[in-house]
Design a protein around this motif. Structure first.
Motif, PDB file in Angstrom:
ATOM      1  N   SER A   1      25.382  13.642   0.468  1.00  0.00           N
ATOM      2  CA  SER A   1      24.797  12.509  -0.396  1.00  0.00           C
ATOM      3  C   SER A   1      24.475  11.863   0.240  1.00  0.00           C
ATOM      4  O   SER A   1      24.169  11.183   1.108  1.00  0.00           O
ATOM      5  CB  SER A   1      27.163  12.217  -0.321  1.00  0.00           C
ATOM      6  N   SER A   2      23.879  10.226  -0.574  1.00  0.00           N
ATOM      7  CA  SER A   2      23.246   9.753  -0.282  1.00  0.00           C
ATOM      8  C   SER A   2      23.990   7.788   0.096  1.00  0.00           C
ATOM      9  O   SER A   2      24.381   7.654  -1.516  1.00  0.00           O
ATOM     10  CB  SER A   2      21.986   9.007  -1.185  1.00  0.00           C
TER      11      SER A   2
ATOM     12  N   THR B   1      25.557   5.147   7.602  1.00  0.00           N
ATOM     13  CA  THR B   1      25.584   6.080   7.717  1.00  0.00           C
ATOM     14  C   THR B   1      26.539   6.255   9.074  1.00  0.00           C
ATOM     15  O   THR B   1      26.502   4.626   9.802  1.00  0.00           O
ATOM     16  CB  THR B   1      24.830   7.557   8.003  1.00  0.00           C
ATOM     17  N   VAL B   2      27.287   6.966   9.610  1.00  0.00           N
ATOM     18  CA  VAL B   2      27.481   6.934  11.467  1.00  0.00           C
ATOM     19  C   VAL B   2      27.166   8.507  12.399  1.00  0.00           C
ATOM     20  O   VAL B   2      27.673   9.067  12.722  1.00  0.00           O
ATOM     21  CB  VAL B   2      29.213   7.097  11.706  1.00  0.00           C
ATOM     22  N   PRO B   3      25.568   7.998  12.110  1.00  0.00           N
ATOM     23  CA  PRO B   3      25.072   9.178  13.224  1.00  0.00           C
ATOM     24  C   PRO B   3      25.564   9.589  14.775  1.00  0.00           C
ATOM     25  O   PRO B   3      24.991  10.463  15.272  1.00  0.00           O
ATOM     26  CB  PRO B   3      23.839   8.240  12.927  1.00  0.00           C
ATOM     27  N   ASP B   4      25.928   7.742  15.412  1.00  0.00           N
ATOM     28  CA  ASP B   4      26.633   8.847  16.606  1.00  0.00           C
ATOM     29  C   ASP B   4      27.743   9.257  16.260  1.00  0.00           C
ATOM     30  O   ASP B   4      27.901   9.461  17.883  1.00  0.00           O
ATOM     31  CB  ASP B   4      26.738   7.152  17.363  1.00  0.00           C
ATOM     32  N   GLN B   5      28.554   9.841  15.255  1.00  0.00           N
ATOM     33  CA  GLN B   5      29.331  10.407  15.998  1.00  0.00           C
ATOM     34  C   GLN B   5      29.356  11.693  15.034  1.00  0.00           C
ATOM     35  O   GLN B   5      29.987  12.375  14.570  1.00  0.00           O
ATOM     36  CB  GLN B   5      30.954  10.187  15.016  1.00  0.00           C
TER      37      GLN B   5
ATOM     38  N   GLY C   1      15.996  17.734   8.112  1.00  0.00           N
ATOM     39  CA  GLY C   1      14.949  16.582   7.497  1.00  0.00           C
ATOM     40  C   GLY C   1      16.053  15.343   6.850  1.00  0.00           C
ATOM     41  O   GLY C   1      17.224  15.767   6.808  1.00  0.00           O
ATOM     42  N   ALA C   2      16.129  14.182   5.555  1.00  0.00           N
ATOM     43  CA  ALA C   2      16.584  13.532   5.940  1.00  0.00           C
ATOM     44  C   ALA C   2      17.011  14.347   4.317  1.00  0.00           C
ATOM     45  O   ALA C   2      16.458  14.756   3.691  1.00  0.00           O
ATOM     46  CB  ALA C   2      16.216  11.864   5.468  1.00  0.00           C
ATOM     47  N   GLY C   3      18.237  13.840   4.084  1.00  0.00           N
ATOM     48  CA  GLY C   3      18.749  14.876   2.710  1.00  0.00           C
ATOM     49  C   GLY C   3      19.484  15.846   2.987  1.00  0.00           C
ATOM     50  O   GLY C   3      19.222  17.279   1.800  1.00  0.00           O
ATOM     51  N   GLU C   4      19.096  16.151   3.675  1.00  0.00           N
ATOM     52  CA  GLU C   4      19.914  17.948   4.893  1.00  0.00           C
ATOM     53  C   GLU C   4      20.809  18.187   5.006  1.00  0.00           C
ATOM     54  O   GLU C   4      21.072  17.050   5.768  1.00  0.00           O
ATOM     55  CB  GLU C   4      18.895  18.394   5.201  1.00  0.00           C
TER      56      GLU C   4
ATOM     57  N   PRO D   1      26.205  15.552   6.156  1.00  0.00           N
ATOM     58  CA  PRO D   1      26.339  14.630   7.179  1.00  0.00           C
ATOM     59  C   PRO D   1      26.414  13.226   7.496  1.00  0.00           C
ATOM     60  O   PRO D   1      27.670  12.432   8.176  1.00  0.00           O
ATOM     61  CB  PRO D   1      25.097  15.000   8.472  1.00  0.00           C
ATOM     62  N   ASN D   2      26.468  12.760   6.052  1.00  0.00           N
ATOM     63  CA  ASN D   2      26.796  11.603   5.989  1.00  0.00           C
ATOM     64  C   ASN D   2      28.150  11.416   5.594  1.00  0.00           C
ATOM     65  O   ASN D   2      28.978   9.732   5.674  1.00  0.00           O
ATOM     66  CB  ASN D   2      26.219  11.251   4.501  1.00  0.00           C
ATOM     67  N   THR D   3      29.336  12.735   5.409  1.00  0.00           N
ATOM     68  CA  THR D   3      30.591  12.082   4.721  1.00  0.00           C
ATOM     69  C   THR D   3      31.209  13.252   5.479  1.00  0.00           C
ATOM     70  O   THR D   3      32.079  13.034   5.967  1.00  0.00           O
ATOM     71  CB  THR D   3      30.521  12.461   3.472  1.00  0.00           C
ATOM     72  N   GLY D   4      30.808  14.539   6.728  1.00  0.00           N
ATOM     73  CA  GLY D   4      31.488  15.335   7.039  1.00  0.00           C
ATOM     74  C   GLY D   4      32.158  16.020   5.874  1.00  0.00           C
ATOM     75  O   GLY D   4      32.756  17.136   6.527  1.00  0.00           O
TER      76      GLY D   4
END
Length: 366
Positions: A53-54, A58-62, A89-92, A117-120
């Protein structure tokens, strides 16, 4: 007379090695050819399944922490978890390999789980013994174990040695043809299927001799773990309950990259047992891919302390040579041209097995 007898014995050995292991060599060669483009094929055939998803926020730290906690909650007894595409890469999607143990000898205990990685959200999940997560993942496990667990891994190692013996005996038997083939003085006689198979067997065998020897030797070497008694014992012992890491894996990951700024990570190990350690492995900037991902940073997952920083250039000569075995086996060190060459070489064991069988059948009929 003794020379003739010796050569005849070698020729018989060469023939029987090919006949007995021919079908297995075909399977290993074909699967190996496909796996040269393993990552690309996985992305291509699962592009809809692995849609990420785009999101603006996002919460990259977690991200690692969330993925880790999801996995250990679903699998309470694990040997470990590995993030296998930190270079995504981005979107993978983020792919994690799960190491578990069902205490059965005839199953090789690997699984794959992929996250957005954006939503888990879990995008795919399943053991590598099934087609559920990915056919490519199933094929990868088949290639090194025939989907027969530790005995299967030992079997593929044995076939590696038989292929090496077959190559050696073939080189001795056809030694007078080596230079003729390499200097293009041998052409395929299209008179009939017998002459075609005979010339094709010699030409293909000579041109693929060196690279096939490298591939089968490195495959044998990497599967030597299957001959250790401890490996068999561990496979039959149930894994203990998970001991979760105390320090955030995202924090340790960033700290590892700070400790080795030129590291380009390809593998991150997330321990679930107290005896294992958090580890980030990869290449260094400008390093030849042939030298493998032999650089690493190891950390204590309960305290966050850096335990070891290991660079490929500082390792003993033996370890540096061994680090080249995986790249030499899979052909991931030289771009598209090298990969295509490895695909073609992967087809040669099957072609040699078929033409060798035709030559043997001709002699039997005579």
């Amino acid at each position: 007379m003794k020379k003739v007898s010796f050569r005849r014995s070698l020729f018989k050995l060469h023939s029987w090695l090919g006949l007995i292991t021919g079908i297995f060599l075909i399977l290993l060669g074909l699967s190996g050819s496909v796996l040269v483009f393993r990552t690309e094929l996985d992305h291509f055939f699962n592009r809809d399944l692995l849609h990420v998803s785009s999101l603006e926020k996002t919460v990259p730290d977690q991200v690692l922490k969330n993925c880790y906690q999801t996995v250990i909650s679903r699998y309470p007894n694990l040997d470990g978890i590995a993030w296998v595409n930190p270079d995504a890469g981005a979107g993978e999607a983020y792919n994690f390999r799960i190491y578990f143990n069902d205490a059965r000898l005839m199953t090789y205990d690997l699984a794959l789980i992929s996250f957005d990685p954006n939503t888990g959200v879990i995008l795919r999940e399943g053991p590598a013994s099934q087609f559920t997560p990915s056919f490519i993942e199933w094929l990868f496990q088949f290639h090194f174990s025939f989907q027969l667990g530790i005995p299967g891994a030992a079997l593929t190692a044995i076939f590696g040695t038989t292929m090496l013996l077959s190559l050696l005996t073939g080189a001795i038997v056809y030694r007078k043809m080596l230079w003729k083939v390499l200097s293009f003085r041998v052409k395929i006689n299209r008179k009939n299927w017998r002459t075609i198979s005979s010339d094709l067997h010699r030409i293909v065998g000579v041109w693929s001799l060196l690279l096939n020897a490298v591939i089968f030797f490195t495959g044998f070497w990497m599967n030597m773990f299957a001959f250790k008694a401890k490996t068999w014992q561990n496979e039959m012992a149930s894994t203990k309950a998970n001991t979760p890491i105390s320090v955030s894996p995202d924090q340790m990951y960033r700290r590892a990259l700070s400790a080795m700024p030129d590291l380009e990570p390809t593998y991150v190990y997330l321990p679930t047992q107290p005896g294992r350690k958090f580890e980030v492995r990869g290449y260094t900037k400008g390093q030849l891919k042939l030298w493998g991902s032999g650089n690493s940073v190891r950390m204590d997952q309960q305290t966050g302390e850096i335990l070891q920083i290991s660079r490929f250039a500082e390792k003993p000569l033996g370890e540096r040579i061994e680090a080249t075995f995986f790249p030499l086996h899979v052909g991931n060190f030289g771009g598209l041209a090298v990969k295509i060459l490895y695909v073609l070489i992967g087809l040669t064991p099957g072609l040699l097995a078929v033409t060798g069988f035709l030559l043997w059948w001709r002699r039997v009929r005579k």
